[in-house]
Design an enzyme around this catalytic site. Structure first.
Site, PDB file in Angstrom:
ATOM      1  N   HIS A  63      63.664  27.537   4.283  1.00 24.48           N
ATOM      2  CA  HIS A  63      63.086  26.415   5.024  1.00 24.48           C
ATOM      3  C   HIS A  63      62.883  26.884   6.464  1.00 24.48           C
ATOM      4  O   HIS A  63      63.828  27.333   7.117  1.00 24.48           O
ATOM      5  CB  HIS A  63      64.003  25.202   4.972  1.00 24.48           C
ATOM      6  CG  HIS A  63      64.173  24.640   3.600  1.00 24.48           C
ATOM      7  ND1 HIS A  63      65.382  24.239   3.095  1.00 24.48           N
ATOM      8  CD2 HIS A  63      63.268  24.433   2.611  1.00 24.48           C
ATOM      9  CE1 HIS A  63      65.220  23.792   1.858  1.00 24.48           C
ATOM     10  NE2 HIS A  63      63.953  23.905   1.536  1.00 24.48           N
ATOM     11  N   GLU A  66      65.154  26.022   9.744  1.00 28.90           N
ATOM     12  CA  GLU A  66      66.606  26.211   9.698  1.00 28.90           C
ATOM     13  C   GLU A  66      66.943  27.538  10.372  1.00 28.90           C
ATOM     14  O   GLU A  66      67.083  28.578   9.731  1.00 28.90           O
ATOM     15  CB  GLU A  66      67.076  26.128   8.249  1.00 28.90           C
ATOM     16  CG  GLU A  66      66.769  24.751   7.653  1.00 28.90           C
ATOM     17  CD  GLU A  66      67.123  24.615   6.181  1.00 28.90           C
ATOM     18  OE1 GLU A  66      67.686  25.563   5.607  1.00 28.90           O
ATOM     19  OE2 GLU A  66      66.833  23.554   5.601  1.00 28.90           O
ATOM     20  N   HIS A 160      71.428  28.323   4.836  1.00 26.05           N
ATOM     21  CA  HIS A 160      70.619  27.186   5.277  1.00 26.05           C
ATOM     22  C   HIS A 160      71.337  26.426   6.380  1.00 26.05           C
ATOM     23  O   HIS A 160      72.527  26.635   6.640  1.00 26.05           O
ATOM     24  CB  HIS A 160      70.397  26.211   4.104  1.00 26.05           C
ATOM     25  CG  HIS A 160      69.474  26.710   3.050  1.00 26.05           C
ATOM     26  ND1 HIS A 160      68.194  26.238   2.878  1.00 26.05           N
ATOM     27  CD2 HIS A 160      69.652  27.653   2.083  1.00 26.05           C
ATOM     28  CE1 HIS A 160      67.621  26.853   1.855  1.00 26.05           C
ATOM     29  NE2 HIS A 160      68.493  27.727   1.358  1.00 26.05           N
ATOM     30  N   GLU A 224      75.243  25.860   3.407  1.00 22.37           N
ATOM     31  CA  GLU A 224      74.779  25.029   4.519  1.00 22.37           C
ATOM     32  C   GLU A 224      75.753  25.200   5.686  1.00 22.37           C
ATOM     33  O   GLU A 224      76.934  24.901   5.566  1.00 22.37           O
ATOM     34  CB  GLU A 224      74.726  23.561   4.095  1.00 22.37           C
ATOM     35  CG  GLU A 224      73.849  23.279   2.886  1.00 22.37           C
ATOM     36  CD  GLU A 224      72.364  23.226   3.211  1.00 22.37           C
ATOM     37  OE1 GLU A 224      72.014  23.312   4.417  1.00 22.37           O
ATOM     38  OE2 GLU A 224      71.556  23.100   2.268  1.00 22.37           O
TER      39      GLU A 224
END
Length: 345
Positions: A63, A66, A160, A224
Site C-alpha cells: 500500500h 504506508e 504495513h 502492522e
C-alpha cells in the site's frame, strides 16, 4: 549506470520511485562478495558468499501510503549496498507498489493486497497496473525461493501500517494454515519485534502473506507496525526494535529468543467477516475508532441497505473497518480471543 548509482548511494528506493513502471535488470558483486541482482523496479535480491539456511523476503509498500515500512526496508538495503550490513542469509526485498508510493495513496486503481494467489487474473477483461504487479511479485517470490537447493527455511514478512490507530500499536496477521499448527518460534520472533498481538486467520485469503505461506510453505506474516503517516512524519524510534530484530535475523546475530508464553500475547481468531454488498454500506462508529475496539452485546456496528450488523459475542472486537472498499470486498473483521496452547509446535 544503475550499478554505479547503487554503489555510490545505496538508495534503491530513490531509483525505484524514479522508475515506477520498470527497471532494467542488472547484477554485480559487492566488495564483501555479496551478489546483488536487480530484477525490476522495487525488486532487489542479495546472496552472500557463505549463506545460511534461511531464504528471507521483506516486503513493503504494497500500500503506497504506508511509509514507515518503506523507510525501514530502504535503510536495510542501503546499509547492505554500502557495506555497513553484512548479510548471512539470502534476502529478497520488494517495494510493492511504486506508482502508488509516488502518489502518496494506498493504491492507484485497486488494492494490491487483494490480488494474490491468482486473484490478479479473476474478472474477465479487468486489467490494471496493480493486477500486473501482483502477478509479477508472485513470479519474483517463486523465483527467489526456487533458486536455492536443499533444506531451506522460507520466510516472508510483509510490513504495513494501518489506516487507523490500534488498541495494540503493533500486530501481525498469521495466514490460514489449513489445519497445520502455528509455530511457537515465529510467535517468539514477532515478540522480539515488539509484536505480541496476533490475528490467526481461519480462511484462505488473497493477501501477499497468504500467497507465500500457502503456495511456498513459507512462514509468512502481514505485520502492522502502527498508523499510516506521510514520509518524514514517522517517529522511527517506535520501530527501532522491529528494525533491529530484522537486521539480526539477516546477519545471523539474533539472540536466543525467550521461551514462548501465551501470557505474553494477545491472540485472536476471526469470528466473522463483514463484506460490503451495496453502496449504502455505512459504519456506525466514529472514524477514529481504534482496531481491536470492543462494544457491548447488541451494539449496531454497520448497516448495508436493509442489513444490520450488531455485536454478537462477548469480547468480539473489530479490526480493519473501511467503508470505502469496493463492493464485494471485506469492510470489517470481527475477532475474538483465541487459546492456542494445544495447537502450537
Amino acid at each position: 549506470m544503475i550499478e554505479q548509482q547503487l554503489r555510490d548511494t545505496g538508495d534503491f528506493l530513490a531509483l525505484t520511485l524514479a522508475n515506477p513502471d520498470g527497471l532494467s535488470p542488472c547484477h554485480f558483486t559487492l566488495d564483501n562478495g555479496t551478489a546483488v541482482e536487480v530484477w525490476d523496479t522495487g525488486v532487489i535480491a542479495f546472496q552472500p558468499v557463505n549463506y545460511g539456511t534461511k531464504d528471507i523476503i521483506l516486503s513493503c509498500g504494497v500500500h503506497g501510503n504506508e511509509t514507515a515500512p518503506i523507510e525501514i526496508c530502504a535503510e536495510i538495503v542501503k546499509d547492505i549496498l554500502t557495506g555497513k550490513l553484512l548479510l548471512a542469509e539470502r534476502l529478497l526485498v520488494l517495494i510493492g507498489n511504486p506508482a502508488a508510493i509516488n502518489l502518496g495513496k494506498r493504491e492507484v486503481t485497486e488494492n494490491l493486497n487483494r490480488l494474490f494467489s491468482g486473484h490478479h487474473s479473476k474478472g474477465a477483461g479487468v486489467i490494471n497496473a496493480e493486477r500486473k504487479r501482483a502477478k509479477d511479485l508472485e513470479h519474483y517470490v517463486s523465483r527467489f525461493y526456487q533458486q536455492s537447493e536443499g533444506e531451506r527455511q522460507r520466510y516472508l514478512y510483509d510490513l504495513h501500517t494501518a489506516i487507523r490507530g490500534s488498541r495494540f500499536e503493533k500486530f501481525a496477521v498469521y495466514p490460514f494454515l489449513h489445519g497445520k499448527p502455528w509455530r511457537k518460534q515465529q510467535l517468539q520472533f514477532l515478540a522480539a519485534c515488539e509484536v505480541t498481538t496476533v490475528l490467526l486467520m481461519q480462511t484462505a485469503a488473497s493477501t501477499f502473506s497468504y500467497y507465500a505461506s500457502n503456495t511456498h510453505g513459507a512462514d509468512a506474516f502481514t505485520i502492522e507496525l502502527g498508523k499510516v503517516q506521510p514520509f518524514g512524519q514517522n517517529d522511527m524510534t517506535r520501530f527501532a526494535k522491529t528494525a533491529q530484530t530484522l537486521r539480526a535475523l539477516l546477519t545471523a546475530t539474533l539472540a536466543e529468543l525467550p521461551p514462548f508464553s501465551a501470557a505474553h500475547f494477545h491472540l485472536y481468531e476471526v469470528y466473522r467477516a463483514i463484506n460490503k454488498q451495496t453502496q449504502d454500506f455505512k459504519l456506525h462508529f466514529a472514524d477514529d475508532v481504534e482496531n481491536f475496539t470492543s462494544y457491548p452485546m447488541g451494539t449496531l456496528l454497520a448497516t448495508d441497505g436493509d442489513l444490520e450488523y450488531r455485536v454478537e459475542r462477548e469480547g468480539e472486537a473489530l479490526i480493519f473497518p473501511n467503508a470505502k472498499v469496493a463492493i464485494g470486498q471485506r469492510a470489517m473483521l470481527m475477532v475474538i480471543p483465541k487459546d492456542v496452547s494445544k495447537q502450537l509446535i
